[in-house]
Design an enzyme around this catalytic site. Structure first.
Site, PDB file in Angstrom:
ATOM      1  N   GLN A 116       0.843  -1.198   0.000  1.00 59.05           N
ATOM      2  CA  GLN A 116       0.000   0.000   0.000  1.00 59.05           C
ATOM      3  C   GLN A 116       0.880   1.249   0.000  1.00 59.05           C
ATOM      4  OE1 GLN A 116      -3.256   0.025   2.792  1.00 59.05           O
ATOM      5  NE2 GLN A 116      -3.684   2.163   2.408  1.00 59.05           N
ATOM      6  N   PHE A 117       1.232   1.718  -1.212  1.00 65.98           N
ATOM      7  CA  PHE A 117       2.124   2.861  -1.329  1.00 65.98           C
ATOM      8  C   PHE A 117       1.504   4.127  -0.749  1.00 65.98           C
ATOM      9  CE2 PHE A 117      -0.453   3.637  -5.046  1.00 65.98           C
ATOM     10  CZ  PHE A 117      -0.432   5.016  -5.212  1.00 65.98           C
ATOM     11  N   THR A 118       0.183   4.182  -0.610  1.00 61.88           N
ATOM     12  CA  THR A 118      -0.470   5.393  -0.097  1.00 61.88           C
ATOM     13  C   THR A 118      -0.147   5.658   1.369  1.00 61.88           C
ATOM     14  OG1 THR A 118      -2.539   4.220   0.376  1.00 61.88           O
ATOM     15  CG2 THR A 118      -2.329   5.282  -1.794  1.00 61.88           C
TER      16      THR A 118
END
Length: 149
Positions: free
Chosen positions: A78-80
């Site tokens: 989850q790069f966010t």
């Protein structure tokens, strides 16, 4: 590196209508590699997660690890989690590792979890994923490599 742990009764991840990973009791681990993260940090996080005592014992105290309860891990990239939200109203994600390095570190992290003796299910790096979970507690722990001891 940023990781969010959620203690779950069950969790699953679906990509394009197909379940790519599912667990019963254990941890949903949301993983984000940032610039300058490395294998040593990923291995350290895996060791800490495998031994973190956030499951209850017979007295209702958090004294058991995911290993102690024979739980599993569902690891989802989850790069966010690298969002910079302070300036403006649209978060920026430039703090996340480049996709190739982020994907490599995600795979390394999942392998490190397995080497700690955990059963690991996964999402698909870079894909749009639907994640379902049943929180247990809820118990949520945020881990950031930039935090001081």
């Amino acid at each position: 590196m940023r990781v969010v742990l959620q203690r779950v009764s069950e969790a699953s991840v679906t990509v394009d209508g197909n379940i790519t990973g599912a667990i019963k009791q254990g941890l949903l681990v949301l993983f984000c590699a940032e610039h300058n993260d490395n294998d040593d940090e990923a291995a350290y996080f895996a060791r800490k997660i495998s031994k973190m005592r956030i499951f209850t014992d017979d007295d209702g105290k958090m004294n058991r690890s995911v290993l102690d309860v024979s739980g599993s891990v569902l690891a989802v990239s989850q790069f966010t989690l690298a969002a910079n939200w302070k300036k403006g109203n649209r978060p920026g994600f430039s703090g996340a590792a480049a996709p190739a390095e982020g994907g490599r570190l995600y795979e390394f992290f999942c392998s490190a979890l397995k080497s700690e003796g955990l059963t690991v299910e996964k999402g698909v790096f870079g894909a749009h994923m639907d994640v379902r979970l049943l929180n247990d507690g809820p118990v949520t722990v945020v881990m950031d490599s930039k935090d001081s001891a």
